[in-house]
Design a protein around this motif. Structure first.
Motif, PDB file in Angstrom:
ATOM      1  N   ILE A   9       0.863  -1.172   0.000  1.00  0.00           N
ATOM      2  CA  ILE A   9       0.000   0.000   0.000  1.00  0.00           C
ATOM      3  C   ILE A   9       0.900   1.223   0.000  1.00  0.00           C
ATOM      4  CG2 ILE A   9      -1.854   1.254   1.164  1.00  0.00           C
ATOM      5  CD1 ILE A   9      -2.624  -1.410   2.511  1.00  0.00           C
ATOM      6  N   ALA A  10       0.723   2.065  -1.004  1.00  0.00           N
ATOM      7  CA  ALA A  10       1.527   3.283  -1.121  1.00  0.00           C
ATOM      8  C   ALA A  10       0.623   4.485  -0.885  1.00  0.00           C
ATOM      9  CB  ALA A  10       2.152   3.363  -2.507  1.00  0.00           C
ATOM     10  N   PHE A  11       1.011   5.314   0.070  1.00  0.00           N
ATOM     11  CA  PHE A  11       0.324   6.577   0.323  1.00  0.00           C
ATOM     12  C   PHE A  11       1.208   7.676  -0.256  1.00  0.00           C
ATOM     13  CE2 PHE A  11      -1.036   3.648   3.605  1.00  0.00           C
ATOM     14  CZ  PHE A  11      -2.407   3.768   3.545  1.00  0.00           C
ATOM     15  N   ILE A  12       0.627   8.496  -1.126  1.00  0.00           N
ATOM     16  CA  ILE A  12       1.407   9.457  -1.886  1.00  0.00           C
ATOM     17  C   ILE A  12       0.722  10.819  -1.820  1.00  0.00           C
ATOM     18  CG2 ILE A  12       2.400   9.968  -4.156  1.00  0.00           C
ATOM     19  CD1 ILE A  12       1.847   6.910  -4.785  1.00  0.00           C
ATOM     20  N   ARG A  13       1.486  11.839  -1.469  1.00  0.00           N
ATOM     21  CA  ARG A  13       0.947  13.201  -1.408  1.00  0.00           C
ATOM     22  C   ARG A  13       1.574  14.037  -2.512  1.00  0.00           C
ATOM     23  NH1 ARG A  13      -2.321  15.874   1.141  1.00  0.00           N
ATOM     24  NH2 ARG A  13      -2.252  18.093   1.404  1.00  0.00           N
ATOM     25  N   ALA A  14       0.732  14.640  -3.340  1.00  0.00           N
ATOM     26  CA  ALA A  14       1.209  15.475  -4.441  1.00  0.00           C
ATOM     27  C   ALA A  14       1.758  16.795  -3.925  1.00  0.00           C
ATOM     28  CB  ALA A  14       0.073  15.750  -5.423  1.00  0.00           C
ATOM     29  N   LYS A  15       2.782  17.294  -4.615  1.00  0.00           N
ATOM     30  CA  LYS A  15       3.249  18.651  -4.359  1.00  0.00           C
ATOM     31  C   LYS A  15       2.157  19.631  -4.792  1.00  0.00           C
ATOM     32  CE  LYS A  15       8.236  18.308  -4.685  1.00  0.00           C
ATOM     33  NZ  LYS A  15       9.437  18.768  -5.394  1.00  0.00           N
ATOM     34  N   HIS A  74       8.254   0.854 -16.783  1.00  0.00           N
ATOM     35  CA  HIS A  74       7.194   1.809 -16.436  1.00  0.00           C
ATOM     36  C   HIS A  74       7.312   2.278 -14.987  1.00  0.00           C
ATOM     37  CE1 HIS A  74       5.230  -2.113 -15.621  1.00  0.00           C
ATOM     38  NE2 HIS A  74       4.598  -1.472 -14.655  1.00  0.00           N
ATOM     39  N   MET A  75       7.769   1.400 -14.099  1.00  0.00           N
ATOM     40  CA  MET A  75       7.956   1.805 -12.704  1.00  0.00           C
ATOM     41  C   MET A  75       9.208   2.648 -12.537  1.00  0.00           C
ATOM     42  SD  MET A  75       5.403   1.054 -10.907  1.00  0.00           S
ATOM     43  CE  MET A  75       6.125   1.522  -9.349  1.00  0.00           C
ATOM     44  N   GLN A  76      10.276   2.280 -13.216  1.00  0.00           N
ATOM     45  CA  GLN A  76      11.518   3.050 -13.134  1.00  0.00           C
ATOM     46  C   GLN A  76      11.302   4.473 -13.654  1.00  0.00           C
ATOM     47  OE1 GLN A  76      14.661   2.234 -11.749  1.00  0.00           O
ATOM     48  NE2 GLN A  76      13.251   0.777 -10.809  1.00  0.00           N
ATOM     49  N   ASP A  77      10.535   4.614 -14.726  1.00  0.00           N
ATOM     50  CA  ASP A  77      10.223   5.937 -15.255  1.00  0.00           C
ATOM     51  C   ASP A  77       9.446   6.746 -14.224  1.00  0.00           C
ATOM     52  OD1 ASP A  77       9.981   7.938 -17.457  1.00  0.00           O
ATOM     53  OD2 ASP A  77       7.852   7.467 -17.190  1.00  0.00           O
ATOM     54  N   PHE A  78       8.455   6.126 -13.586  1.00  0.00           N
ATOM     55  CA  PHE A  78       7.680   6.831 -12.564  1.00  0.00           C
ATOM     56  C   PHE A  78       8.583   7.255 -11.403  1.00  0.00           C
ATOM     57  CE2 PHE A  78       5.307   6.856  -8.572  1.00  0.00           C
ATOM     58  CZ  PHE A  78       4.425   7.887  -8.848  1.00  0.00           C
ATOM     59  N   ILE A  79       9.444   6.352 -10.958  1.00  0.00           N
ATOM     60  CA  ILE A  79      10.320   6.646  -9.821  1.00  0.00           C
ATOM     61  C   ILE A  79      11.213   7.851 -10.116  1.00  0.00           C
ATOM     62  CG2 ILE A  79      12.271   5.725  -8.486  1.00  0.00           C
ATOM     63  CD1 ILE A  79      10.775   2.950  -8.692  1.00  0.00           C
ATOM     64  N   THR A  80      11.670   7.998 -11.353  1.00  0.00           N
ATOM     65  CA  THR A  80      12.504   9.163 -11.695  1.00  0.00           C
ATOM     66  C   THR A  80      11.704  10.465 -11.629  1.00  0.00           C
ATOM     67  OG1 THR A  80      12.130   9.038 -14.075  1.00  0.00           O
ATOM     68  CG2 THR A  80      14.015   7.794 -13.196  1.00  0.00           C
ATOM     69  N   ARG A  81      10.390  10.380 -11.779  1.00  0.00           N
ATOM     70  CA  ARG A  81       9.539  11.577 -11.766  1.00  0.00           C
ATOM     71  C   ARG A  81       9.031  11.938 -10.361  1.00  0.00           C
ATOM     72  NH1 ARG A  81       8.499  12.591 -17.108  1.00  0.00           N
ATOM     73  NH2 ARG A  81       8.887  10.836 -18.485  1.00  0.00           N
ATOM     74  N   PRO A  83      10.418  12.952  -7.509  1.00  0.00           N
ATOM     75  CA  PRO A  83      10.831  14.202  -6.845  1.00  0.00           C
ATOM     76  C   PRO A  83      10.092  15.443  -7.336  1.00  0.00           C
ATOM     77  CG  PRO A  83      12.751  12.876  -7.390  1.00  0.00           C
ATOM     78  CD  PRO A  83      11.563  12.226  -8.059  1.00  0.00           C
ATOM     79  N   ALA A  84       9.711  15.486  -8.597  1.00  0.00           N
ATOM     80  CA  ALA A  84       9.011  16.656  -9.137  1.00  0.00           C
ATOM     81  C   ALA A  84       7.528  16.670  -8.794  1.00  0.00           C
ATOM     82  CB  ALA A  84       9.184  16.706 -10.654  1.00  0.00           C
ATOM     83  N   LEU A  85       6.971  15.522  -8.439  1.00  0.00           N
ATOM     84  CA  LEU A  85       5.523  15.401  -8.260  1.00  0.00           C
ATOM     85  C   LEU A  85       5.071  15.182  -6.823  1.00  0.00           C
ATOM     86  CD1 LEU A  85       4.829  13.021 -11.273  1.00  0.00           C
ATOM     87  CD2 LEU A  85       4.428  15.491 -11.181  1.00  0.00           C
ATOM     88  N   VAL A  86       5.932  14.575  -6.021  1.00  0.00           N
ATOM     89  CA  VAL A  86       5.524  14.087  -4.700  1.00  0.00           C
ATOM     90  C   VAL A  86       6.126  14.925  -3.586  1.00  0.00           C
ATOM     91  CG1 VAL A  86       5.646  12.097  -3.136  1.00  0.00           C
ATOM     92  CG2 VAL A  86       5.209  11.758  -5.577  1.00  0.00           C
TER      93      VAL A  86
END
Length: 106
Positions: A9-15, A74-81, A83-86
């Protein structure tokens, strides 16, 4: 007898001002993740009370299947993004499923 499935379960907060883009990127992970070997379910949720708060609920056959998931392009691409989104760190919580998964009723 315990079931060996793994729940992540991943809890993610947007910037600030990044929630829609984060949601678009998270939604783009759903279908490819569901096609992976070992994926039982992969579901994206958005908080009804806080539009910047997201949750990914996923179940995998094994810890190895979950590890393989994180290594895919697809996950590696998301992980690189991230810092800019989360805002802050991803809050990832791993659980061992001890009940038998419920049958899907659609």
């Amino acid at each position: 007898m315990p079931v060996s499935n793994v729940t992540n379960i991943a809890f993610i907060r947007a910037k600030a001002r990044q929630s829609e883009e984060l949601g678009r990127r998270l939604l783009a992970l759903v279908e490819p993740s569901r096609q992976e070997p070992g994926c039982i379910n992969y579901d994206l949720h958005r908080s009804a009370d806080d539009p910047d708060s997201w949750c990914v609920y996923e179940n995998w056959r094994s810890a190895g299947d979950l590890a393989a998931h994180f290594a895919l392009p697809h996950m590696q691409d998301f992980i690189t993004r991230v810092p800019a989104l989360v805002e802050g760190e991803l809050d990832l919580r791993r659980f061992a499923m001890i009940s038998t998964p419920a049958p899907w009723r659609f």
